[in-house]
Design a protein around this motif. Structure first.
Motif, PDB file in Angstrom:
ATOM      1  N   GLN A   1      31.220  78.239  52.690  1.00  0.00           N
ATOM      2  CA  GLN A   1      30.322  78.280  53.854  1.00  0.00           C
ATOM      3  C   GLN A   1      31.084  78.572  55.143  1.00  0.00           C
ATOM      4  O   GLN A   1      30.477  78.832  56.177  1.00  0.00           O
TER       5      GLN A   1
ATOM      6  N   TRP B   1      31.862  75.348  46.911  1.00  0.00           N
ATOM      7  CA  TRP B   1      30.671  75.786  47.645  1.00  0.00           C
ATOM      8  C   TRP B   1      30.826  75.492  49.141  1.00  0.00           C
ATOM      9  O   TRP B   1      30.541  76.348  49.978  1.00  0.00           O
TER      10      TRP B   1
ATOM     11  N   ARG C   1      33.725  71.850  42.036  1.00  0.00           N
ATOM     12  CA  ARG C   1      32.567  72.740  42.177  1.00  0.00           C
ATOM     13  C   ARG C   1      31.903  72.565  43.540  1.00  0.00           C
ATOM     14  O   ARG C   1      31.537  73.538  44.203  1.00  0.00           O
TER      15      ARG C   1
ATOM     16  N   THR D   1      20.263  68.566  38.546  1.00  0.00           N
ATOM     17  CA  THR D   1      20.334  69.399  39.736  1.00  0.00           C
ATOM     18  C   THR D   1      20.759  68.546  40.933  1.00  0.00           C
ATOM     19  O   THR D   1      20.312  67.418  41.097  1.00  0.00           O
TER      20      THR D   1
ATOM     21  N   ALA E   1      21.138  68.858  45.134  1.00  0.00           N
ATOM     22  CA  ALA E   1      20.825  69.612  46.356  1.00  0.00           C
ATOM     23  C   ALA E   1      21.987  69.384  47.321  1.00  0.00           C
ATOM     24  O   ALA E   1      22.372  68.248  47.575  1.00  0.00           O
TER      25      ALA E   1
ATOM     26  N   ALA F   1      23.762  75.303  55.915  1.00  0.00           N
ATOM     27  CA  ALA F   1      23.548  76.017  54.659  1.00  0.00           C
ATOM     28  C   ALA F   1      23.114  74.995  53.629  1.00  0.00           C
ATOM     29  O   ALA F   1      23.452  73.814  53.717  1.00  0.00           O
ATOM     30  N   SER F   2      22.360  75.467  52.654  1.00  0.00           N
ATOM     31  CA  SER F   2      21.941  74.581  51.572  1.00  0.00           C
ATOM     32  C   SER F   2      21.811  75.377  50.286  1.00  0.00           C
ATOM     33  O   SER F   2      21.664  76.599  50.302  1.00  0.00           O
ATOM     34  N   THR F   3      21.873  74.655  49.179  1.00  0.00           N
ATOM     35  CA  THR F   3      21.719  75.273  47.868  1.00  0.00           C
ATOM     36  C   THR F   3      21.372  74.187  46.863  1.00  0.00           C
ATOM     37  O   THR F   3      21.487  72.996  47.142  1.00  0.00           O
ATOM     38  N   ILE F   4      20.968  74.615  45.700  1.00  0.00           N
ATOM     39  CA  ILE F   4      20.754  73.732  44.557  1.00  0.00           C
ATOM     40  C   ILE F   4      21.725  74.185  43.475  1.00  0.00           C
ATOM     41  O   ILE F   4      21.794  75.384  43.170  1.00  0.00           O
ATOM     42  N   ILE F   5      22.484  73.248  42.920  1.00  0.00           N
ATOM     43  CA  ILE F   5      23.358  73.599  41.807  1.00  0.00           C
ATOM     44  C   ILE F   5      22.946  72.796  40.584  1.00  0.00           C
ATOM     45  O   ILE F   5      22.374  71.716  40.696  1.00  0.00           O
ATOM     46  N   GLU F   6      23.219  73.362  39.434  1.00  0.00           N
ATOM     47  CA  GLU F   6      22.877  72.711  38.173  1.00  0.00           C
ATOM     48  C   GLU F   6      24.156  72.276  37.476  1.00  0.00           C
ATOM     49  O   GLU F   6      25.128  73.028  37.417  1.00  0.00           O
TER      50      GLU F   6
ATOM     51  N   HIS G   1      23.713  70.263  51.158  1.00  0.00           N
ATOM     52  CA  HIS G   1      23.422  70.715  52.511  1.00  0.00           C
ATOM     53  C   HIS G   1      24.654  70.462  53.386  1.00  0.00           C
ATOM     54  O   HIS G   1      25.270  69.396  53.284  1.00  0.00           O
TER      55      HIS G   1
END
Length: 139
Positions: free
Chosen positions: A31, A27, A23, A131, A133, A4-9, A135
């Motif tokens: 998952q 996340w 935080r 930001t 990233a 799984a992957s995402t971008i958080i700010e 993974h």
């Protein structure tokens, strides 16, 4: 294996170490993986990532002061200053730290030590929106 992957700010208020452990851990836990590897990548050249002491605020302040001495804001010292006098020192501080962390995932949790936290190290004076990233690869 799953991934799984995402971008958080992350909003920063200026220079310093910002604890982002909770935080990121939230996340990762969402998952629903038990074991694997988590990669965190900071997508900037004037902010970085550190795993550091998470209990004593004095340790954070000492690190911040150390890096300020190591790469001071001195307009006479640097050629590059496109974004102001804190521009090149920020790049130097990033070069001396890291923009990527890889942390084992064990029993569904980041395998950090008792006194370790994950910190975004903002090197610029102005607030920024950074930001990261994320993974995770595991089972």
């Amino acid at each position: 294996m799953r991934q799984a992957s995402t971008i958080i700010e992350i909003a920063t208020a200026g220079p310093g170490l910002l604890d982002v452990t909770a935080r990121l851990a939230a996340w990762v836990e969402a998952q629903d993986l038990r074991e694997g590897l988590v990669t965190i990548f900071c997508r900037h050249t004037s902010a970085s990532l550190l795993i550091q002491e998470n209990a004593a605020p004095e340790a954070r302040r000492d690190l911040e002061r150390y890096f300020a001495r190591l790469a001071p804001e001195d307009p006479q010292a640097y050629e590059h200053s496109d974004e102001g006098p804190d521009d090149m020192p920020a790049h130097l501080r990033t070069a001396l730290t890291q923009v990527q962390l890889t942390i084992p995932l064990i029993d569904g949790r980041l395998a950090l030590g008792r006194w370790q936290g994950i910190f975004l190290f903002e090197h610029r004076r102005q607030p920024h929106r950074r930001t990261l990233a994320l993974h995770v690869l595991g089972a």
